[in-house]
Design a protein around this motif. Structure first.
Motif, PDB file in Angstrom:
ATOM      1  N   ARG A   1     -36.628  52.401  28.511  1.00 23.88           N
ATOM      2  CA  ARG A   1     -38.209  52.551  28.360  1.00 23.88           C
ATOM      3  C   ARG A   1     -38.519  53.555  29.818  1.00 23.88           C
ATOM      4  NH1 ARG A   1     -40.997  46.648  29.765  1.00 23.88           N
ATOM      5  NH2 ARG A   1     -40.041  46.293  32.011  1.00 23.88           N
ATOM      6  N   GLN A   2     -39.675  54.273  29.681  1.00 30.58           N
ATOM      7  CA  GLN A   2     -39.840  55.093  30.896  1.00 30.58           C
ATOM      8  C   GLN A   2     -41.308  55.109  30.746  1.00 30.58           C
ATOM      9  OE1 GLN A   2     -38.528  59.243  30.124  1.00 30.58           O
ATOM     10  NE2 GLN A   2     -38.791  59.828  32.334  1.00 30.58           N
ATOM     11  N   PRO A   3     -41.942  54.431  31.878  1.00 30.90           N
ATOM     12  CA  PRO A   3     -43.105  54.402  32.203  1.00 30.90           C
ATOM     13  C   PRO A   3     -43.672  55.749  32.641  1.00 30.90           C
ATOM     14  CG  PRO A   3     -41.830  52.344  33.271  1.00 30.90           C
ATOM     15  CD  PRO A   3     -40.953  53.441  32.532  1.00 30.90           C
ATOM     16  N   PRO A   4     -44.945  55.871  32.395  1.00 31.89           N
ATOM     17  CA  PRO A   4     -45.834  57.218  32.924  1.00 31.89           C
ATOM     18  C   PRO A   4     -45.291  57.276  34.347  1.00 31.89           C
ATOM     19  CG  PRO A   4     -47.273  55.681  31.974  1.00 31.89           C
ATOM     20  CD  PRO A   4     -46.075  54.688  32.150  1.00 31.89           C
ATOM     21  N   GLY A   5     -44.570  58.547  34.655  1.00 32.64           N
ATOM     22  CA  GLY A   5     -44.390  59.070  35.874  1.00 32.64           C
ATOM     23  C   GLY A   5     -43.280  58.574  36.515  1.00 32.64           C
ATOM     24  N   LYS A   6     -42.463  57.702  35.806  1.00 34.30           N
ATOM     25  CA  LYS A   6     -41.411  56.926  36.463  1.00 34.30           C
ATOM     26  C   LYS A   6     -40.008  57.278  35.708  1.00 34.30           C
ATOM     27  CE  LYS A   6     -43.944  52.969  38.214  1.00 34.30           C
ATOM     28  NZ  LYS A   6     -44.143  51.571  38.054  1.00 34.30           N
ATOM     29  N   GLU A   7     -39.033  56.808  36.135  1.00 38.18           N
ATOM     30  CA  GLU A   7     -37.674  56.989  35.608  1.00 38.18           C
ATOM     31  C   GLU A   7     -37.377  56.264  34.323  1.00 38.18           C
ATOM     32  OE1 GLU A   7     -35.122  58.496  39.485  1.00 38.18           O
ATOM     33  OE2 GLU A   7     -34.845  56.428  38.477  1.00 38.18           O
ATOM     34  N   ARG A   8     -36.386  56.874  33.297  1.00 44.74           N
ATOM     35  CA  ARG A   8     -35.806  55.808  32.248  1.00 44.74           C
ATOM     36  C   ARG A   8     -35.246  54.797  32.746  1.00 44.74           C
ATOM     37  NH1 ARG A   8     -34.298  59.098  27.127  1.00 44.74           N
ATOM     38  NH2 ARG A   8     -35.982  60.457  27.762  1.00 44.74           N
ATOM     39  N   VAL A   9     -35.706  53.365  32.160  1.00 45.63           N
ATOM     40  CA  VAL A   9     -34.798  52.428  32.698  1.00 45.63           C
ATOM     41  C   VAL A   9     -34.286  51.506  31.808  1.00 45.63           C
ATOM     42  CG1 VAL A   9     -35.895  52.384  34.809  1.00 45.63           C
ATOM     43  CG2 VAL A   9     -36.831  51.040  33.043  1.00 45.63           C
ATOM     44  N   PHE A  10     -33.242  50.700  31.983  1.00 44.37           N
ATOM     45  CA  PHE A  10     -32.596  49.902  30.685  1.00 44.37           C
ATOM     46  C   PHE A  10     -33.374  48.755  30.474  1.00 44.37           C
ATOM     47  CE2 PHE A  10     -29.210  47.758  28.656  1.00 44.37           C
ATOM     48  CZ  PHE A  10     -29.334  46.520  29.207  1.00 44.37           C
ATOM     49  N   VAL A  11     -33.395  48.521  29.355  1.00 42.50           N
ATOM     50  CA  VAL A  11     -34.554  47.184  28.837  1.00 42.50           C
ATOM     51  C   VAL A  11     -33.253  46.215  28.191  1.00 42.50           C
ATOM     52  CG1 VAL A  11     -36.078  46.286  27.221  1.00 42.50           C
ATOM     53  CG2 VAL A  11     -36.377  48.576  28.290  1.00 42.50           C
TER      54      VAL A  11
ATOM     55  N   ASN B   1     -22.623  40.178  21.361  1.00 42.58           N
ATOM     56  CA  ASN B   1     -22.997  40.211  23.034  1.00 42.58           C
ATOM     57  C   ASN B   1     -24.370  40.930  23.253  1.00 42.58           C
ATOM     58  OD1 ASN B   1     -20.669  38.762  24.093  1.00 42.58           O
ATOM     59  ND2 ASN B   1     -19.632  40.306  22.922  1.00 42.58           N
ATOM     60  N   THR B   2     -25.137  40.511  24.105  1.00 36.64           N
ATOM     61  CA  THR B   2     -26.504  41.222  24.392  1.00 36.64           C
ATOM     62  C   THR B   2     -26.555  41.080  25.956  1.00 36.64           C
ATOM     63  OG1 THR B   2     -27.675  39.207  24.306  1.00 36.64           O
ATOM     64  CG2 THR B   2     -27.805  40.455  22.240  1.00 36.64           C
ATOM     65  N   ASN B   3     -27.433  42.053  26.474  1.00 36.71           N
ATOM     66  CA  ASN B   3     -27.453  42.100  27.683  1.00 36.71           C
ATOM     67  C   ASN B   3     -29.071  42.629  27.850  1.00 36.71           C
ATOM     68  OD1 ASN B   3     -27.173  42.297  30.513  1.00 36.71           O
ATOM     69  ND2 ASN B   3     -25.935  44.141  30.638  1.00 36.71           N
ATOM     70  N   TYR B   4     -29.499  41.802  29.248  1.00 32.95           N
ATOM     71  CA  TYR B   4     -31.055  42.375  29.018  1.00 32.95           C
ATOM     72  C   TYR B   4     -31.334  42.597  30.627  1.00 32.95           C
ATOM     73  CZ  TYR B   4     -31.913  40.236  24.635  1.00 32.95           C
ATOM     74  OH  TYR B   4     -31.856  40.009  23.252  1.00 32.95           O
ATOM     75  N   ALA B   5     -32.383  43.507  30.851  1.00 34.78           N
ATOM     76  CA  ALA B   5     -32.801  43.721  32.299  1.00 34.78           C
ATOM     77  C   ALA B   5     -33.878  42.304  32.461  1.00 34.78           C
ATOM     78  CB  ALA B   5     -33.955  44.550  31.992  1.00 34.78           C
TER      79      ALA B   5
ATOM     80  N   ALA C   1     -27.568  55.081  21.408  1.00 36.38           N
ATOM     81  CA  ALA C   1     -26.342  54.785  20.685  1.00 36.38           C
ATOM     82  C   ALA C   1     -25.222  54.949  21.958  1.00 36.38           C
ATOM     83  CB  ALA C   1     -25.704  55.630  19.560  1.00 36.38           C
ATOM     84  N   LYS C   2     -24.753  53.975  22.470  1.00 37.22           N
ATOM     85  CA  LYS C   2     -23.858  54.082  23.758  1.00 37.22           C
ATOM     86  C   LYS C   2     -22.456  53.303  23.503  1.00 37.22           C
ATOM     87  CE  LYS C   2     -26.305  51.811  27.069  1.00 37.22           C
ATOM     88  NZ  LYS C   2     -25.164  51.162  28.036  1.00 37.22           N
ATOM     89  N   HIS C   3     -21.643  53.199  24.621  1.00 38.86           N
ATOM     90  CA  HIS C   3     -20.285  52.878  24.243  1.00 38.86           C
ATOM     91  C   HIS C   3     -20.190  51.476  24.655  1.00 38.86           C
ATOM     92  CE1 HIS C   3     -18.917  56.596  22.694  1.00 38.86           C
ATOM     93  NE2 HIS C   3     -19.653  57.124  23.698  1.00 38.86           N
ATOM     94  N   THR C   4     -21.004  50.954  25.694  1.00 41.28           N
ATOM     95  CA  THR C   4     -20.911  49.339  26.212  1.00 41.28           C
ATOM     96  C   THR C   4     -22.309  48.981  26.249  1.00 41.28           C
ATOM     97  OG1 THR C   4     -21.392  50.104  28.423  1.00 41.28           O
ATOM     98  CG2 THR C   4     -19.287  50.328  27.828  1.00 41.28           C
ATOM     99  N   ILE C   5     -22.540  47.472  26.464  1.00 43.18           N
ATOM    100  CA  ILE C   5     -23.636  46.850  26.999  1.00 43.18           C
ATOM    101  C   ILE C   5     -24.056  46.997  28.272  1.00 43.18           C
ATOM    102  CG2 ILE C   5     -23.565  45.702  24.632  1.00 43.18           C
ATOM    103  CD1 ILE C   5     -22.974  43.185  26.491  1.00 43.18           C
ATOM    104  N   VAL C   6     -23.455  47.533  29.087  1.00 45.25           N
ATOM    105  CA  VAL C   6     -23.536  47.914  30.567  1.00 45.25           C
ATOM    106  C   VAL C   6     -24.888  48.495  30.789  1.00 45.25           C
ATOM    107  CG1 VAL C   6     -22.737  48.754  32.814  1.00 45.25           C
ATOM    108  CG2 VAL C   6     -21.056  47.619  30.991  1.00 45.25           C
ATOM    109  N   PRO C   7     -25.863  48.037  31.620  1.00 46.47           N
ATOM    110  CA  PRO C   7     -26.893  48.792  31.826  1.00 46.47           C
ATOM    111  C   PRO C   7     -26.808  49.978  32.544  1.00 46.47           C
ATOM    112  CG  PRO C   7     -27.311  46.580  32.758  1.00 46.47           C
ATOM    113  CD  PRO C   7     -25.651  46.933  32.176  1.00 46.47           C
ATOM    114  N   GLY C   8     -27.627  51.041  32.024  1.00 47.78           N
ATOM    115  CA  GLY C   8     -27.152  52.497  32.649  1.00 47.78           C
ATOM    116  C   GLY C   8     -27.162  53.482  31.599  1.00 47.78           C
ATOM    117  N   THR C   9     -27.604  54.712  31.731  1.00 49.41           N
ATOM    118  CA  THR C   9     -27.601  55.672  30.893  1.00 49.41           C
ATOM    119  C   THR C   9     -26.238  56.603  30.862  1.00 49.41           C
ATOM    120  OG1 THR C   9     -28.411  57.140  32.448  1.00 49.41           O
ATOM    121  CG2 THR C   9     -29.999  55.945  31.014  1.00 49.41           C
TER     122      THR C   9
END
Length: 122
Positions: free
Chosen positions: A38-48, A57-61, A98-106
């Motif tokens: 998610r990307q809040p207004p005026g902020k960086e895109r972050v992992f959710v 397997n799941t991972n959450y902020a 779509a990503k290669h792992t469930i590790v947080p980050g882009t």
């Protein structure tokens, strides 16, 4: 190539719920882990949240643990984000990836969706 399209965003009052959907086309999404950012207004895109290709397997902020649930249906090429107990600080554009792992980050994101706006009023 995988094309991703998010839906389900909108305006909701604090304490309410929304369910975001991410529909994939092209190459099957089951080859990838899938994440929500998610990307809040005026902020960086972050992992959710993220889910492995099998769904096992799941991972959450930390900010969404206990409130959000990620799930997937590989037969339908769909990924979901159930968001409960929404807060004004959850307001953002939400992106499926779509990503290669469930590790947080882009860093390992292969494909992005266009995003859907979620606005939580106080």
């Amino acid at each position: 190539q995988v094309q991703l399209e998010e839906s389900g965003g909108g305006l909701v009052q604090a304490g309410g719920s929304l369910r975001l959907s991410c529909a994939a086309s092209g190459r099957t999404l089951s080859r990838y882990a899938t994440g929500w950012f998610r990307q809040p207004p005026g902020k960086e895109r972050v992992f959710v949240a993220a889910i492995s290709w099998s769904g096992g397997n799941t991972n959450y902020a930390d900010s969404v643990k206990g409130r959000f649930t990620i799930s997937r249906d590989n037969a339908k090429n769909m990924v979901y984000l159930q968001m409960n107990s929404l807060k004004p600080e959850d307001t953002a554009v939400y992106y499926c990836a779509a990503k290669h792992t469930i590790v947080p980050g882009t860093g390992d994101v292969a494909f992005w969706g266009q995003g859907t706006q979620v606005t939580v009023s106080s």
